[in-house]
Design a protein around this motif. Sequence first.
Motif, PDB file in Angstrom:
ATOM      1  N   ASP A   1      -7.245   2.361  19.773  1.00  0.00           N
ATOM      2  CA  ASP A   1      -6.042   2.447  20.601  1.00  0.00           C
ATOM      3  C   ASP A   1      -5.060   3.454  19.984  1.00  0.00           C
ATOM      4  N   LEU A   2      -4.955   3.390  18.670  1.00  0.00           N
ATOM      5  CA  LEU A   2      -4.008   4.243  17.974  1.00  0.00           C
ATOM      6  C   LEU A   2      -4.401   5.718  18.091  1.00  0.00           C
ATOM      7  N   ARG A   3      -5.699   5.954  18.021  1.00  0.00           N
ATOM      8  CA  ARG A   3      -6.188   7.332  18.166  1.00  0.00           C
ATOM      9  C   ARG A   3      -5.777   7.883  19.544  1.00  0.00           C
ATOM     10  N   ALA A   4      -5.933   7.050  20.570  1.00  0.00           N
ATOM     11  CA  ALA A   4      -5.566   7.490  21.923  1.00  0.00           C
ATOM     12  C   ALA A   4      -4.058   7.707  22.031  1.00  0.00           C
ATOM     13  N   LEU A   5      -3.278   6.802  21.425  1.00  0.00           N
ATOM     14  CA  LEU A   5      -1.815   6.945  21.469  1.00  0.00           C
ATOM     15  C   LEU A   5      -1.351   8.207  20.746  1.00  0.00           C
ATOM     16  N   LEU A   6      -1.998   8.497  19.625  1.00  0.00           N
ATOM     17  CA  LEU A   6      -1.628   9.698  18.876  1.00  0.00           C
ATOM     18  C   LEU A   6      -1.812  10.947  19.742  1.00  0.00           C
ATOM     19  N   ALA A   7      -2.908  10.964  20.481  1.00  0.00           N
ATOM     20  CA  ALA A   7      -3.203  12.144  21.299  1.00  0.00           C
ATOM     21  C   ALA A   7      -2.137  12.360  22.367  1.00  0.00           C
ATOM     22  N   THR A   8      -1.632  11.246  22.928  1.00  0.00           N
ATOM     23  CA  THR A   8      -0.629  11.417  23.991  1.00  0.00           C
ATOM     24  C   THR A   8       0.763  11.643  23.402  1.00  0.00           C
ATOM     25  N   GLN A   9       1.061  11.011  22.274  1.00  0.00           N
ATOM     26  CA  GLN A   9       2.420  11.135  21.729  1.00  0.00           C
ATOM     27  C   GLN A   9       2.600  12.376  20.870  1.00  0.00           C
ATOM     28  N   VAL A  10       1.517  12.877  20.301  1.00  0.00           N
ATOM     29  CA  VAL A  10       1.600  14.127  19.520  1.00  0.00           C
ATOM     30  C   VAL A  10       0.528  15.077  20.063  1.00  0.00           C
ATOM     31  N   PRO A  11       0.807  15.709  21.194  1.00  0.00           N
ATOM     32  CA  PRO A  11      -0.225  16.519  21.858  1.00  0.00           C
ATOM     33  C   PRO A  11      -0.822  17.603  20.954  1.00  0.00           C
ATOM     34  N   ALA A  12      -0.043  18.088  19.977  1.00  0.00           N
ATOM     35  CA  ALA A  12      -0.577  19.127  19.084  1.00  0.00           C
ATOM     36  C   ALA A  12      -1.791  18.636  18.303  1.00  0.00           C
ATOM     37  N   LEU A  13      -1.876  17.308  18.125  1.00  0.00           N
ATOM     38  CA  LEU A  13      -2.997  16.750  17.359  1.00  0.00           C
ATOM     39  C   LEU A  13      -4.240  16.505  18.225  1.00  0.00           C
ATOM     40  N   ALA A  14      -4.068  16.538  19.526  1.00  0.00           N
ATOM     41  CA  ALA A  14      -5.148  16.115  20.427  1.00  0.00           C
ATOM     42  C   ALA A  14      -6.481  16.814  20.163  1.00  0.00           C
ATOM     43  N   PRO A  15      -6.499  18.150  19.952  1.00  0.00           N
ATOM     44  CA  PRO A  15      -7.805  18.799  19.745  1.00  0.00           C
ATOM     45  C   PRO A  15      -8.508  18.356  18.463  1.00  0.00           C
ATOM     46  N   LEU A  16      -7.703  17.920  17.485  1.00  0.00           N
ATOM     47  CA  LEU A  16      -8.275  17.545  16.187  1.00  0.00           C
ATOM     48  C   LEU A  16      -8.782  16.107  16.171  1.00  0.00           C
ATOM     49  N   LEU A  17      -8.156  15.243  16.992  1.00  0.00           N
ATOM     50  CA  LEU A  17      -8.385  13.796  16.860  1.00  0.00           C
ATOM     51  C   LEU A  17      -9.839  13.343  17.026  1.00  0.00           C
ATOM     52  N   PRO A  18     -10.619  13.986  17.913  1.00  0.00           N
ATOM     53  CA  PRO A  18     -12.021  13.530  17.999  1.00  0.00           C
ATOM     54  C   PRO A  18     -12.790  13.767  16.699  1.00  0.00           C
ATOM     55  N   HIS A  19     -12.260  14.632  15.821  1.00  0.00           N
ATOM     56  CA  HIS A  19     -12.992  15.004  14.602  1.00  0.00           C
ATOM     57  C   HIS A  19     -12.466  14.305  13.355  1.00  0.00           C
ATOM     58  N   VAL A  20     -11.389  13.538  13.476  1.00  0.00           N
ATOM     59  CA  VAL A  20     -10.807  12.919  12.279  1.00  0.00           C
ATOM     60  C   VAL A  20     -11.310  11.484  12.107  1.00  0.00           C
ATOM     61  N   ARG A  21     -11.294  11.032  10.857  1.00  0.00           N
ATOM     62  CA  ARG A  21     -11.474   9.613  10.586  1.00  0.00           C
ATOM     63  C   ARG A  21     -10.092   9.036  10.328  1.00  0.00           C
ATOM     64  N   LEU A  22      -9.902   7.785  10.706  1.00  0.00           N
ATOM     65  CA  LEU A  22      -8.631   7.132  10.418  1.00  0.00           C
ATOM     66  C   LEU A  22      -8.872   6.096   9.322  1.00  0.00           C
ATOM     67  N   ALA A  23      -7.902   6.024   8.416  1.00  0.00           N
ATOM     68  CA  ALA A  23      -8.001   5.060   7.322  1.00  0.00           C
ATOM     69  C   ALA A  23      -6.871   4.055   7.472  1.00  0.00           C
ATOM     70  N   VAL A  24      -7.151   2.806   7.168  1.00  0.00           N
ATOM     71  CA  VAL A  24      -6.129   1.763   7.150  1.00  0.00           C
ATOM     72  C   VAL A  24      -6.049   1.223   5.730  1.00  0.00           C
ATOM     73  N   ASN A  25      -4.840   1.296   5.159  1.00  0.00           N
ATOM     74  CA  ASN A  25      -4.635   0.835   3.776  1.00  0.00           C
ATOM     75  C   ASN A  25      -5.653   1.448   2.813  1.00  0.00           C
ATOM     76  N   SER A  26      -5.832   2.761   2.948  1.00  0.00           N
ATOM     77  CA  SER A  26      -6.672   3.543   2.022  1.00  0.00           C
ATOM     78  C   SER A  26      -8.167   3.258   2.113  1.00  0.00           C
ATOM     79  N   SER A  27      -8.610   2.681   3.243  1.00  0.00           N
ATOM     80  CA  SER A  27     -10.051   2.537   3.470  1.00  0.00           C
ATOM     81  C   SER A  27     -10.383   3.084   4.856  1.00  0.00           C
ATOM     82  N   TYR A  28     -11.538   3.765   4.950  1.00  0.00           N
ATOM     83  CA  TYR A  28     -11.945   4.251   6.269  1.00  0.00           C
ATOM     84  C   TYR A  28     -12.110   3.077   7.222  1.00  0.00           C
ATOM     85  N   ALA A  29     -11.646   3.268   8.462  1.00  0.00           N
ATOM     86  CA  ALA A  29     -11.677   2.181   9.435  1.00  0.00           C
ATOM     87  C   ALA A  29     -12.441   2.629  10.678  1.00  0.00           C
ATOM     88  N   SER A  30     -13.134   1.681  11.306  1.00  0.00           N
ATOM     89  CA  SER A  30     -13.792   1.992  12.580  1.00  0.00           C
ATOM     90  C   SER A  30     -12.768   1.842  13.694  1.00  0.00           C
TER      91      SER A  30
END
Lengths: 141, 81
Positions: free
Chosen positions: B32-61
């Motif tokens: 959900d957060l990945r999708a929100l980031l894309a809409t709230q920070v459009p400059a990040l949208a092209p990068l987001l499909p390629h990034v991993r997100l970490a929660v509390n310093s661990s990679y998260a699914s």
Amino acid sequence: MIRLTDAPLDSQTGIAQVQSTQAGAVVLFLGTTREFTRGRQTLTLIYDGYREMAERELQRLETTASERWSLTACLIEHRLGEVPLGEASVLVAVSSPHRKDAFEAAQWIMDTLKQDVPIWKQEHWADGQVEWVHPGLPPAE
Amino acid sequence: MIVHVRLFAAARELAGREVVEILVEEALTVGDLRALLATQVPALAPLLPHVRLAVNSSYASDATQVAAGDEVACIPPVSGG
């Protein structure tokens, strides 16, 4: 043992930290700043990292390597900030009773570090371009 | 709640800041957060499909839950070594 530092990495110190009478082999790997990549000239590299997570991931690499191979000692160091041409950005030193374990562990640590540890390098090219390196990303327009 | 997302390397450059704050109504997943980031920070949208997100310093699914106070980080493909 793992360490992130802004200072130059010292191979002699690294070797001394893993050398032991328990070990019959010491493998040292240094990753160094290369001047030419596919004919394009680099002036310098700047490394940045998500430090808290990078330390956790480096620790995970050390722990996993120590479980998978029979190691005497293992040291992984990464330098952040500017790493001039020819200097080392990463140092892996592994000792083991027999050489096969040290070779294999060092190779696995480097391969995994390059996939998982949140550190990035920024190329400062001689042609004036500056760019973050993100393997697998389509080039920016 | 407000979720703070730390940005690094090209993500930081594209967004022009080190941290993005996302205001959310309720608990959400990393996806959900990945999708929100894309809409709230459009400059990040092209990068987001390629990034991993970490929660509390661990990679998260994408299924990982994000709770108030968690530190989320946007990790573009890494290039250490």
